[in-house]
Design an enzyme around this catalytic site. Structure first.
Site, PDB file in Angstrom:
ATOM      1  N   GLU A 213      18.040  44.882  35.872  1.00 25.46           N
ATOM      2  CA  GLU A 213      18.404  44.046  37.017  1.00 25.46           C
ATOM      3  C   GLU A 213      17.911  42.616  36.826  1.00 25.46           C
ATOM      4  OE1 GLU A 213      20.944  44.564  39.201  1.00 25.46           O
ATOM      5  OE2 GLU A 213      19.927  46.454  39.636  1.00 25.46           O
TER       6      GLU A 213
ATOM      7  N   GLY B 271      29.317  43.889  49.976  1.00 20.73           N
ATOM      8  CA  GLY B 271      28.025  43.226  50.130  1.00 20.73           C
ATOM      9  C   GLY B 271      26.839  44.171  50.065  1.00 20.73           C
TER      10      GLY B 271
ATOM     11  N   LEU C 242      27.241  46.914  45.110  1.00 17.58           N
ATOM     12  CA  LEU C 242      28.087  47.769  44.275  1.00 17.58           C
ATOM     13  C   LEU C 242      29.275  46.978  43.716  1.00 17.58           C
ATOM     14  CD1 LEU C 242      27.996  51.054  46.410  1.00 17.58           C
ATOM     15  CD2 LEU C 242      26.547  50.419  44.478  1.00 17.58           C
TER      16      LEU C 242
ATOM     17  N   SER D 273      31.705  44.816  44.923  1.00 21.32           N
ATOM     18  CA  SER D 273      33.084  44.781  45.411  1.00 21.32           C
ATOM     19  C   SER D 273      33.767  43.493  44.966  1.00 21.32           C
ATOM     20  CB  SER D 273      33.132  44.930  46.935  1.00 21.32           C
ATOM     21  OG  SER D 273      32.609  43.795  47.591  1.00 21.32           O
TER      22      SER D 273
ATOM     23  N   ASP E  49      28.591  42.619  35.991  1.00 17.97           N
ATOM     24  CA  ASP E  49      29.434  43.322  36.967  1.00 17.97           C
ATOM     25  C   ASP E  49      30.883  43.372  36.494  1.00 17.97           C
ATOM     26  OD1 ASP E  49      27.090  43.249  38.316  1.00 17.97           O
ATOM     27  OD2 ASP E  49      27.737  41.810  39.839  1.00 17.97           O
TER      28      ASP E  49
ATOM     29  N   TYR F  32      19.534  34.211  44.912  1.00 13.49           N
ATOM     30  CA  TYR F  32      20.013  34.580  43.577  1.00 13.49           C
ATOM     31  C   TYR F  32      19.998  33.357  42.664  1.00 13.49           C
ATOM     32  CZ  TYR F  32      23.002  36.778  40.082  1.00 13.49           C
ATOM     33  OH  TYR F  32      23.495  37.299  38.926  1.00 13.49           O
TER      34      TYR F  32
HETATM   35  P1  ADP Z   1      29.287  42.713  46.526  1.00 10.10           P
HETATM   36  O1  ADP Z   1      27.871  43.045  46.233  1.00 10.10           O
HETATM   37  O2  ADP Z   1      29.983  43.845  47.217  1.00 10.10           O
HETATM   38  O3  ADP Z   1      30.029  42.167  45.352  1.00 10.10           O
HETATM   39  P2  ADP Z   1      29.767  40.038  47.536  1.00 10.10           P
HETATM   40  O4  ADP Z   1      29.237  39.334  48.723  1.00 10.10           O
HETATM   41  O5  ADP Z   1      29.529  39.462  46.187  1.00 10.10           O
HETATM   42  O6  ADP Z   1      29.218  41.540  47.636  1.00 10.10           O
HETATM   43  O7  ADP Z   1      31.332  40.214  47.666  1.00 10.10           O
HETATM   44  C1  ADP Z   1      31.918  40.630  48.879  1.00 10.10           C
HETATM   45  C2  ADP Z   1      33.182  39.787  49.091  1.00 10.10           C
HETATM   46  O8  ADP Z   1      34.221  40.186  48.158  1.00 10.10           O
HETATM   47  C3  ADP Z   1      33.812  40.002  50.457  1.00 10.10           C
HETATM   48  O9  ADP Z   1      33.196  39.181  51.426  1.00 10.10           O
HETATM   49  C4  ADP Z   1      35.260  39.603  50.194  1.00 10.10           C
HETATM   50  O10 ADP Z   1      35.420  38.202  50.176  1.00 10.10           O
HETATM   51  C5  ADP Z   1      35.491  40.126  48.780  1.00 10.10           C
HETATM   52  N1  ADP Z   1      36.022  41.495  48.863  1.00 10.10           N
HETATM   53  C6  ADP Z   1      35.398  42.648  48.573  1.00 10.10           C
HETATM   54  N2  ADP Z   1      36.186  43.724  48.798  1.00 10.10           N
HETATM   55  C7  ADP Z   1      37.359  43.224  49.252  1.00 10.10           C
HETATM   56  C8  ADP Z   1      38.619  43.806  49.668  1.00 10.10           C
HETATM   57  N3  ADP Z   1      38.802  45.139  49.670  1.00 10.10           N
HETATM   58  N4  ADP Z   1      39.612  42.965  50.037  1.00 10.10           N
HETATM   59  C9  ADP Z   1      39.419  41.626  50.027  1.00 10.10           C
HETATM   60  N5  ADP Z   1      38.286  41.031  49.662  1.00 10.10           N
HETATM   61  C10 ADP Z   1      37.261  41.796  49.271  1.00 10.10           C
END
Ligand code: ADP
Ligand code: MG
Length: 381
Positions: free
Chosen positions: A34, A123, A126, A128, A173, A222
């Site tokens: 990490e 957020g 994981l 996303s 990631d 970060y």
């Molecule tokens: P994580 O740790 O999950 O990556 P982040 O804050 O870096 O957290 O990213 C989350 C952002 O990614 C959301 O606020 C959104 O802008 C985008 N995101 C994630 N999943 C989706 C989705 N299914 N559809 C649209 N945007 C998404």
């Protein structure tokens, strides 16, 4: 309804026709390593079954049209090559940044219509955002009829984070979700992006538990941690902390905070190499010890953990015992905890955690169990 069905239905509802294809990209959980990817270190993430699906069609005009099915079906569109940064940062920033990077590589010239849906908790560490960006990149490449390697997709996605979302993340990631195989840990060298999939023994289980603590102001923390690491490397006369060792750091008389940050990075990179051997030797006890040491270092030296996360890691550690272990995962300040244990223990451990841990938000406890071994992708569930 499965993710695949949801994204196809959403595409049809939005554009009045069926999509031509669907790109699926998983999320990821980092087993160990990490805050080392942006120091050119080694990391050991694993793709998870939750992910992002992007349904695509070629549309009838050049440029990109998109709908975010999970976000009140918000829409976005821009002409070829003229996406502009979106403020404040939201899903459009990731979309536009990824499209701009793909166009810059000559990998997305024609028009595309996209519908985006995902099953990764947003957020929570994981990834996303990496999953969304790589899935968009893959959908644009498929719509344009071009082949793009995992590295190309990952770099386009990273460029969206850096230049359009303001997060100076490493490449872990994006590579984990673009090149990782289901049921395997990806041993990735972030210095040159070389990688190898290590199948996890199929009698081990990976459990992900959400602490229920939402990360706040995480991007600022970060980026500051990254600056501390860069300051340490510079003071040592090195291009990155990958080339540092414990004695050089101790001798260098750095600011005490910077010394602790650098010590974490050097020790964590060494733990990743040891964890990869532990997996190859099927040594769950050793892997558990390394995960415990990683958590302690993130808590005490890198200072990115949080009280509820620490408690959840302790509870999981006690419930698991010596065969396996647990640690925070992701950038920190809340989010998810990852644990590895014999698969025969998952029901017992889950029951203990359900009894002893309640997310501070009052939300229901979320526990995911990931399959290990070279399994066929059970995506889109
Ligand atoms: P994580 O740790 O999950 O990556 P982040 O804050 O870096 O957290 O990213 C989350 C952002 O990614 C959301 O606020 C959104 O802008 C985008 N995101 C994630 N999943 C989706 C989705 N299914 N559809 C649209 N945007 C998404
Ligand atoms: Mg992210």
């Amino acid at each position: 309804m499965t993710l695949l069905r949801r994204v196809r239905d959403g595409y049809l509802r939005t554009y009045g026709e069926m999509p031509e294809g669907v790109a699926f990209v998983p999320g990821r959980v980092n087993l160990i390593g990490e805050h080392v990817d942006y120091n050119d270190g080694l990391v050991l993430p694993m793709p998870i079954s939750a992910g992002t699906a992007v349904a695509w069609g070629r549309g009838d005009a050049p440029g990109v049209e998109a709908v975010a099915l999970d976000l009140d079906e918000e829409r976005d569109s821009f002409g070829p090559g003229d996406a502009t940064p979106h403020q404040p940062v939201d899903w459009r920033s990731y979309l536009r940044g990824t499209a701009a990077a793909m166009a810059g590589q000559g990998l997305h010239a024609s028009g595309a219509r996209l519908a985006i849906a995902g099953s990764i908790p947003r957020g929570s560490g994981l990834s996303s955002s990496a999953s969304v960006c790589v899935a968009i990149a893959r959908a644009l490449a498929e719509a344009g009829g071009v082949q793009a390697s995992a590295e190309t997709l990952a770099l386009a996605a990273q460029s969206a984070e850096h230049n359009w979302a303001g997060v100076r993340c490493g490449i872990m990631d994006q590579m984990a979700v673009a090149a990782g195989e289901p049921g395997c840990a990806l041993l990735l060298d972030c210095a040159d992006m070389s990688h190898r999939n290590l199948p996890l023994p199929d009698d081990w289980a990976v459990m992900i538990v959400q602490s229920g603590v939402r990360r706040g102001l995480v991007d600022g923390h970060y980026n500051r941690r990254r600056e501390d690491c860069e300051a340490a490397a510079k003071a040592l006369g090195l291009s990155s902390l990958r080339h540092a060792d414990a004695e050089a750091i101790a001798r260098a008389n750095l600011d005490p905070v910077v010394t602790r940050r650098a010590a974490h990075v050097v020790e964590e990179i060494s733990r990743v190499a040891q964890a990869a051997s532990a997996i190859e030797q099927r040594d769950l006890t050793r892997l558990g010890d390394l995960m415990r040491a990683s958590h302690a270092s993130l808590r005490d030296q890198f200072e990115v953990s949080e009280a509820h996360v620490d408690r959840l890691v302790d509870l999981l550690g006690h419930a698991i015992g010596s065969e396996g272990g647990a640690r925070m995962t992701g950038g920190g300040f809340g989010g998810a905890v990852v644990a590895v244990m014999p698969s025969s223990q998952t029901n017992r451990v889950r029951a203990r955690i359900e009894e002893d841990y309640a997310p501070p938000s009052g939300a229901p406890l979320e526990i995911m169990i990931e399959q290990t071994g070279r399994v066929l992708a059970g995506e889109c569930e």
